[in-house]
Design an enzyme around this catalytic site. Structure first.
Site, mmCIF file in Angstrom:
data_model
loop_
_atom_site.group_PDB
_atom_site.id
_atom_site.type_symbol
_atom_site.label_atom_id
_atom_site.label_comp_id
_atom_site.label_asym_id
_atom_site.label_seq_id
_atom_site.Cartn_x
_atom_site.Cartn_y
_atom_site.Cartn_z
ATOM 1 N N ASP A 42 0.855 -1.192 0.000
ATOM 2 C CA ASP A 42 0.000 0.000 0.000
ATOM 3 C C ASP A 42 0.891 1.241 0.000
ATOM 4 O OD1 ASP A 42 -3.231 0.505 1.108
ATOM 5 O OD2 ASP A 42 -1.830 2.192 1.002
ATOM 6 N N THR A 45 -1.522 6.519 0.565
ATOM 7 C CA THR A 45 -1.977 7.828 0.097
ATOM 8 C C THR A 45 -2.810 8.438 1.220
ATOM 9 O OG1 THR A 45 -4.074 6.976 -0.741
ATOM 10 C CG2 THR A 45 -2.182 6.905 -2.263
ATOM 11 N N ALA A 88 -6.203 -1.758 -4.414
ATOM 12 C CA ALA A 88 -5.487 -0.474 -4.515
ATOM 13 C C ALA A 88 -6.147 0.396 -5.569
ATOM 14 C CB ALA A 88 -4.028 -0.723 -4.883
ATOM 15 N N THR A 130 -16.375 -1.970 -9.330
ATOM 16 C CA THR A 130 -17.532 -1.221 -8.825
ATOM 17 C C THR A 130 -18.689 -1.211 -9.822
ATOM 18 O OG1 THR A 130 -18.256 1.044 -8.353
ATOM 19 C CG2 THR A 130 -16.306 0.839 -9.702
ATOM 20 N N GLU A 132 -20.186 1.204 -10.733
ATOM 21 C CA GLU A 132 -20.162 2.460 -11.496
ATOM 22 C C GLU A 132 -19.643 2.273 -12.920
ATOM 23 O OE1 GLU A 132 -18.743 5.768 -9.185
ATOM 24 O OE2 GLU A 132 -19.275 4.727 -7.347
ATOM 25 N N TYR A 157 -13.326 8.628 -12.471
ATOM 26 C CA TYR A 157 -13.102 7.465 -11.599
ATOM 27 C C TYR A 157 -13.654 6.192 -12.246
ATOM 28 C CZ TYR A 157 -14.389 4.098 -7.935
ATOM 29 O OH TYR A 157 -14.578 2.946 -7.208
ATOM 30 N N LYS A 161 -11.890 2.652 -13.677
ATOM 31 C CA LYS A 161 -12.237 1.322 -13.156
ATOM 32 C C LYS A 161 -12.687 0.415 -14.309
ATOM 33 C CE LYS A 161 -12.352 0.068 -9.495
ATOM 34 N NZ LYS A 161 -11.249 -0.599 -8.725
ATOM 35 N N ARG A 200 -18.974 11.061 6.094
ATOM 36 C CA ARG A 200 -18.880 12.530 6.099
ATOM 37 C C ARG A 200 -20.036 13.127 6.905
ATOM 38 N NH1 ARG A 200 -19.531 17.232 1.458
ATOM 39 N NH2 ARG A 200 -18.641 18.870 2.762
ATOM 40 N N GLN A 201 -21.236 12.595 6.690
ATOM 41 C CA GLN A 201 -22.396 13.177 7.396
ATOM 42 C C GLN A 201 -22.347 12.840 8.888
ATOM 43 O OE1 GLN A 201 -23.264 15.101 5.236
ATOM 44 N NE2 GLN A 201 -22.753 13.930 3.394
ATOM 45 N N HIS A 283 -23.397 13.906 -12.025
ATOM 46 C CA HIS A 283 -23.819 13.023 -10.916
ATOM 47 C C HIS A 283 -24.679 11.847 -11.397
ATOM 48 C CE1 HIS A 283 -25.378 13.198 -6.464
ATOM 49 N NE2 HIS A 283 -24.919 11.996 -6.808
#
Ligand code: NAD
Ligand code: TYD
Length: 343
Positions: A42, A45, A88, A130, A132, A157, A161, A200-201, A283
């Site tokens: 690793d 980062t 990674a 992913t 996505e 991103y 991928k 985050r929330q 988005h």
């Protein structure tokens, strides 16, 4: 001859990106339920954290700080191993919109270096991908992506991928590399970096900041507990069919505003205690995967299917591990503020 990976045999598995969110949860499970030894590579980062591997037995987990794009280093580690599992990555969509370079480097070139090592040393390779890569679905439908869906990534991103997934398929077809791929929906659970939506929330609320919702909050994500993702990868590694991709999903599609309302309710804040902020460019509207074939073929299904309970445990984890994230919080929020100001 490629070596067979079995959980009850003493084998060596290289875990690339093992100091990140999903990789570190994977290593904890490996240590608990198998006889394997792990070599983590690793780069550490901003997203990697050695604390994520705290407490693991040093006779079974060796840590190497290094870049998966460093061929000599990767080869020196892989040559005596039985398998590589690749977590990674540069993993955050928002960052990819402002600086895509590291995404191309790590996600594409890094995969190339790792899969070349798997080819050269005839070892098993598992690639972590992913949902996505398929792009998005309309919000007002209940359709899901399947393995037959075309790849249509929308962000830098997801484009990197998708490129990496294609490399893996090509190396299987052209060189007979013994590889599998898992394609998973959004994960949540302990050790997730606080730049991501759910942590985050939670950490906003724990530091008297208001949660931030992009746009109207109607975008839908399918949520799977990280432990279920990790179990899915274990199943694929030990009994998946070489050359195949497997979809891992929960069936739990929720709009961002619904997830946020649940967090607010569990943490005892008013339901309108959040700010709507400028939307993410491009988005993706909705993600959903149909994992029926994975379930029947591998006898895998999500165990942590009670999302409210999983979310409550996750909130509790962030409450109990303030030291793990607090030093980072101001920096993360300053970066968000800078990106918002520049857009
Ligand atoms: P993460 O950002 O938490 O961790 C990534 C890890 O990779 C970090 O430890 C980082 O230091 C390391 N890394 C980055 N560049 C490196 C390099 N060049 N060399 C060596 N190490 C490097 O990410 P994550 O959420 O744990 O995601 C892991 C994988 O799972 C990624 O491939 C991601 O695309 C995929 N995935 C994530 C989700 C999710 O919801 N988080 C869902 C589906 C798939
Ligand atoms: P994220 O955790 O970045 O994952 P992904 O982009 O891979 O789905 O974001 C999940 C969803 O939450 C996504 O629709 C964007 C949205 N989001 C917010 O509304 N507010 C935020 O502060 C963040 C980080 C994300």
């Amino acid at each position: 001859m490629t070596k067979i990976i079995q959980s009850d045999r003493s084998q060596t598995v290289v875990v690339a990106g093992g100091a990140g969110f999903i990789g570190s949860n994977f290593i904890r499970t490996v240590i608990e339920i198998t006889q394997w030894s792990v070599i983590v590579i690793d780069k550490l980062t901003y997203a990697g954290n050695l604390l994520n591997l705290d407490g693991l037995p040093s006779d079974r987990v060796r840590f190497v700080v290094g870049d998966v794009c460093d061929k000599e280093l990767v080869d020196s580690i892989a040559k005596n191993a039985d398998a590589i599992v690749n977590f990674a990555a540069e993993s955050h969509n928002d960052r990819s919109l402002y600086a895509a370079g590291p995404f191309l480097k790590t996600n594409v070139e890094g995969t190339f270096v790792l899969i070349e090592a798997a080819r050269r040393f005839h070892i098993r390779y598992h690639h972590v991908s992913t949902d996505e890569v398929y792009g998005d679905l309309p919000i007002e439908t209940d359709t899901s992506f399947t393995l037959a869906s075309p790849y249509r990534p929308s962000s830098p991103y997801s484009a990197t991928k998708a490129a990496a997934d294609h490399l893996v398929s090509a190396w299987v077809r052209s060189f007979g590399v013994q590889a599998t791929t898992s394609i998973c929906v959004n994960n949540y659970g302990p050790y997730q970096h606080i730049e991501k939506f759910i942590p985050r929330q939670i950490t906003n609320l724990l530091t008297t900041r208001r949660p931030k919702l992009y746009g109207t909050g109607r975008n839908v994500r399918e949520w799977l507990h990280v432990y279920d993702h990790v179990f899915g990868i274990m199943k694929i590694l030990t009994s998946g069919q070489i050359g195949k991709s497997y979809l891992l999903s929960s069936g739990l599609g929720l709009s961002n505003i619904d997830v946020l309302r649940l967090i607010l309710e569990i943490m005892e804040f008013p339901e309108d205690y959040f700010d709507c902020v400028i939307d993410r460019p491009g988005h993706d509207r909705r993600y959903a995967l149909d994992s029926t074939s994975t379930k029947s073929e591998l006898n895998w299904s999500p165990r942590y299917s009670d999302f409210r309970a999983g979310l409550k445990d996750t909130i509790q984890w962030y409450k109990e591990n303030v030291d793990w994230w607090i030093e980072n919080k101001r920096n993360v929020e300053e970066q968000y503020a800078r990106r918002e100001a520049s857009s």
